[in-house]
Design a protein around this motif. Sequence first.
Motif, mmCIF file in Angstrom:
data_model
loop_
_atom_site.group_PDB
_atom_site.id
_atom_site.type_symbol
_atom_site.label_atom_id
_atom_site.label_comp_id
_atom_site.label_asym_id
_atom_site.label_seq_id
_atom_site.Cartn_x
_atom_site.Cartn_y
_atom_site.Cartn_z
ATOM 1 N N LEU A 1 0.462 -1.465 -0.518
ATOM 2 C CA LEU A 1 0.400 -0.156 -0.040
ATOM 3 C C LEU A 1 1.007 1.234 -0.001
ATOM 4 C CD1 LEU A 1 -2.720 1.015 0.483
ATOM 5 C CD2 LEU A 1 -2.772 0.908 2.271
ATOM 6 N N GLY A 2 2.199 1.036 0.966
ATOM 7 C CA GLY A 2 3.261 2.344 0.958
ATOM 8 C C GLY A 2 3.159 2.959 -0.743
ATOM 9 N N PRO A 3 4.155 2.164 -1.138
ATOM 10 C CA PRO A 3 4.278 2.233 -2.644
ATOM 11 C C PRO A 3 3.284 3.165 -3.903
ATOM 12 C CG PRO A 3 5.687 0.337 -1.746
ATOM 13 C CD PRO A 3 4.705 0.918 -1.713
ATOM 14 N N ALA A 4 2.043 2.251 -3.435
ATOM 15 C CA ALA A 4 1.059 3.177 -4.272
ATOM 16 C C ALA A 4 0.717 4.472 -4.312
ATOM 17 C CB ALA A 4 0.103 2.311 -4.295
ATOM 18 N N MET A 5 1.051 4.753 -3.013
ATOM 19 C CA MET A 5 1.015 6.312 -2.665
ATOM 20 C C MET A 5 1.890 7.176 -3.646
ATOM 21 S SD MET A 5 0.102 6.107 1.091
ATOM 22 C CE MET A 5 -0.721 4.989 1.700
ATOM 23 N N LEU A 6 3.302 6.341 -3.764
ATOM 24 C CA LEU A 6 4.559 7.286 -3.933
ATOM 25 C C LEU A 6 4.735 7.688 -5.240
ATOM 26 C CD1 LEU A 6 7.126 4.961 -2.159
ATOM 27 C CD2 LEU A 6 6.723 7.251 -1.376
ATOM 28 N N ALA A 7 4.213 7.104 -6.481
ATOM 29 C CA ALA A 7 4.442 6.921 -7.687
ATOM 30 C C ALA A 7 3.444 7.617 -8.935
ATOM 31 C CB ALA A 7 4.125 5.517 -8.439
ATOM 32 N N PRO A 8 1.990 8.484 -8.073
ATOM 33 C CA PRO A 8 1.230 8.634 -8.196
ATOM 34 C C PRO A 8 1.384 10.860 -7.826
ATOM 35 C CG PRO A 8 -0.433 7.481 -7.364
ATOM 36 C CD PRO A 8 1.223 6.717 -7.280
ATOM 37 N N ALA A 9 1.936 10.202 -7.275
ATOM 38 C CA ALA A 9 1.984 11.505 -5.828
ATOM 39 C C ALA A 9 3.078 12.470 -6.428
ATOM 40 C CB ALA A 9 1.047 11.397 -4.741
ATOM 41 N N GLY A 10 4.256 11.522 -7.062
ATOM 42 C CA GLY A 10 5.050 11.795 -7.035
ATOM 43 C C GLY A 10 4.897 12.940 -8.063
ATOM 44 N N THR A 11 4.368 12.062 -9.464
ATOM 45 C CA THR A 11 4.410 12.522 -10.732
ATOM 46 C C THR A 11 3.739 13.651 -10.627
ATOM 47 O OG1 THR A 11 4.559 10.182 -11.280
ATOM 48 C CG2 THR A 11 3.257 12.149 -13.256
ATOM 49 N N GLY A 12 2.544 13.611 -9.683
ATOM 50 C CA GLY A 12 1.279 15.525 -9.921
ATOM 51 C C GLY A 12 2.857 16.222 -9.040
ATOM 52 N N ILE A 13 3.298 15.926 -8.593
ATOM 53 C CA ILE A 13 4.066 16.818 -7.836
ATOM 54 C C ILE A 13 4.908 17.691 -9.081
ATOM 55 C CG2 ILE A 13 6.180 17.618 -5.771
ATOM 56 C CD1 ILE A 13 4.799 15.481 -4.012
ATOM 57 N N LEU A 14 6.070 16.253 -9.633
ATOM 58 C CA LEU A 14 6.753 17.045 -10.565
ATOM 59 C C LEU A 14 6.212 17.591 -11.649
ATOM 60 C CD1 LEU A 14 9.409 13.488 -10.460
ATOM 61 C CD2 LEU A 14 9.789 16.158 -9.655
ATOM 62 N N SER A 15 5.034 16.967 -12.395
ATOM 63 C CA SER A 15 4.307 18.233 -13.380
ATOM 64 C C SER A 15 4.160 19.089 -13.267
ATOM 65 C CB SER A 15 3.428 17.078 -13.687
ATOM 66 O OG SER A 15 2.709 17.807 -14.741
ATOM 67 N N GLU A 16 3.222 19.320 -11.680
ATOM 68 C CA GLU A 16 2.709 20.868 -11.729
ATOM 69 C C GLU A 16 3.494 22.066 -11.281
ATOM 70 O OE1 GLU A 16 -0.448 22.276 -7.817
ATOM 71 O OE2 GLU A 16 0.324 20.636 -7.825
ATOM 72 N N SER A 17 4.892 21.174 -10.515
ATOM 73 C CA SER A 17 5.635 22.446 -9.474
ATOM 74 C C SER A 17 6.663 22.910 -10.630
ATOM 75 C CB SER A 17 6.533 21.407 -8.237
ATOM 76 O OG SER A 17 6.924 20.821 -8.266
ATOM 77 N N LEU A 18 7.442 21.853 -11.248
ATOM 78 C CA LEU A 18 8.252 22.468 -12.211
ATOM 79 C C LEU A 18 7.721 22.854 -13.371
ATOM 80 C CD1 LEU A 18 10.517 19.061 -12.092
ATOM 81 C CD2 LEU A 18 11.027 21.288 -10.592
ATOM 82 N N PRO A 19 8.854 24.046 -14.275
ATOM 83 C CA PRO A 19 7.908 24.799 -15.557
ATOM 84 C C PRO A 19 9.033 23.807 -16.840
ATOM 85 C CG PRO A 19 10.410 25.402 -14.564
ATOM 86 C CD PRO A 19 10.113 24.630 -13.903
ATOM 87 N N ASP A 20 8.006 23.977 -18.037
ATOM 88 C CA ASP A 20 8.899 23.266 -19.221
ATOM 89 C C ASP A 20 9.800 23.349 -19.278
ATOM 90 O OD1 ASP A 20 5.643 21.747 -19.204
ATOM 91 O OD2 ASP A 20 5.010 22.926 -20.583
ATOM 92 N N GLY A 21 10.802 22.382 -19.837
ATOM 93 C CA GLY A 21 11.978 22.988 -20.394
ATOM 94 C C GLY A 21 13.176 21.471 -19.654
#
Length: 541
Positions: free
Chosen positions: A111-131
């Motif tokens: 259950l723990g790793p299931a929280m990491l992948a989608p949340a981590g993807t969302g964090i990087l996608s939202e907080s970093l600029p394109d480039g």
Amino acid sequence: MATAAQVRVWLTIISVAGATILPTYINGALTIALPTIGSQMGVDEKDLQWPVTVFSLVNGAFLLVAGGLADSFGRRLVFVAGTAWLPVFTIPLAFCKDSTAFIALCAVLGLGPAMLAPAGTGILSESLPDGKIKNAAFAALGAGQPVGYIIGLLFGGIFAKTHAIIFLIAAAAAVAFGAMALFCLPKDGEKLVPESATSGTSNIRRGAPLLAFDWVGAALSLIGIVLFNLALALAGTSHRGWGAVTVLSLLPISAAMLAAFLYWERLIQRQSSSSSVARLRKPLIPPGIWFAPSFSAILAIVFLVWMGFNALTYYCTLLYQVVQHTAPLQTSIRFLPMIGSGLLLNIIGGIVVGRVDALYLIIAGSLCTATSCAIFALQNPAWSYARAMLTAMLLLPGPDIFFPAVQIFACKTVGPRRAALAGSLFNITTRLATSIGLAICTSIQAAATKGSVMSGYRGVGWFCFSTSALAILVALATLRKVGIVGRMQEGEVEQDEASGRDSIELPSLSNGLAVNGNGRGNGHGYGHANGHGVESVDSKR
């Protein structure tokens, strides 16, 4: 000298990519160490696969729910919770001596790793600029999975007889990455690199009431995915295979639950806004997401390529240990070339994602894996490692070259509000591909084995070759107009509350025309190149 903001950006990338290494590290370590662990605990040979099976099953089943929770209640919160979950259950695993308790702990640990992948993807996608920064972040995220698996294989071979060390390493790493995440992860909506001096946060709001979350959809999807994966696992282990009564019972039940989930999601989409909860409630998977440009095609390609890639990785282990009688440590060493190859391909993928058409990257990566599968099917087990399998190991992680491109494409297509959901769907696709691929390969092996184990393995090799070849055909048929992913602008999938339908704002379209929930465009198709050098996608496809 790097500024504090730059240091925070790279610490965020390291914490997210580092934490996502841990699930595949555990999976790889268990794959090599389980025969030794099983002998120490007195586990029957037919039950040896269950720790890995239940870990992967629970992990895959909760990915979709975790992605929805991250998008609804906060990605930082879900990610930190995932890092905290790992040491809580890896430490008991380190000192567990009972086989039943060991299997149960592996299941809960998933259950723990299931929280990491989608949340981590969302964090990087939202907080970093394109480039370049975002491209490098997704390259690191892609590199983490194969690197974690290979490190797990290596440590599993080294510490098989003292398996406590394997889990204590995972616990220590989880604590380290979790502490780093608490220190550096951005708040929800915060931009690590603001686009202007006054824009440090986005207008994305989360924290919807608990009653507004799609708990019914979460339960239906969870039960359906668990039963489906369980049926696949039992089909691969039962002596009756797909004809086992349990398998024949579970498959229709899982299909019914998943069909009910899809119906429920459509029902929520259409429900009237008669109450405050109804206005707030969003489907766990907005039905319109499947009409986002080429999103379904990307998932189909990922499914096909990862099916062959992961299945062949497992059968390479069997080849070394069962046919060539290689010791666990020597087996781990034979996988080491995959580390260098996977890292190099991810680095190359991160560099060229903003310069090379995604179609070319997908074709190149799929060709590498297909060639590796062909070598596996044609090689003679009496040959030396350098003569055939070394080349196969170097080419096998070919999909890593387009991993950053497809991840960025998926997140940009559905938009920042659904980035974690895109990450969870991406990871569910790879999990289902692995489960279904191994189940099919097990059946092929059993049917093709006629006095020689290698005849069954050759059949597996050609099946994996065919999945990569089919992925190339799908890419050629559907992705010719995708263009350079690293230069795309973000689209959005959002529910129109007035009409109860999903609207999809296409990324990279200069005139901003949208596609409505039934997949039909509001205007004509597009075939010209936009200002970003990316060809627009025909909205009808």
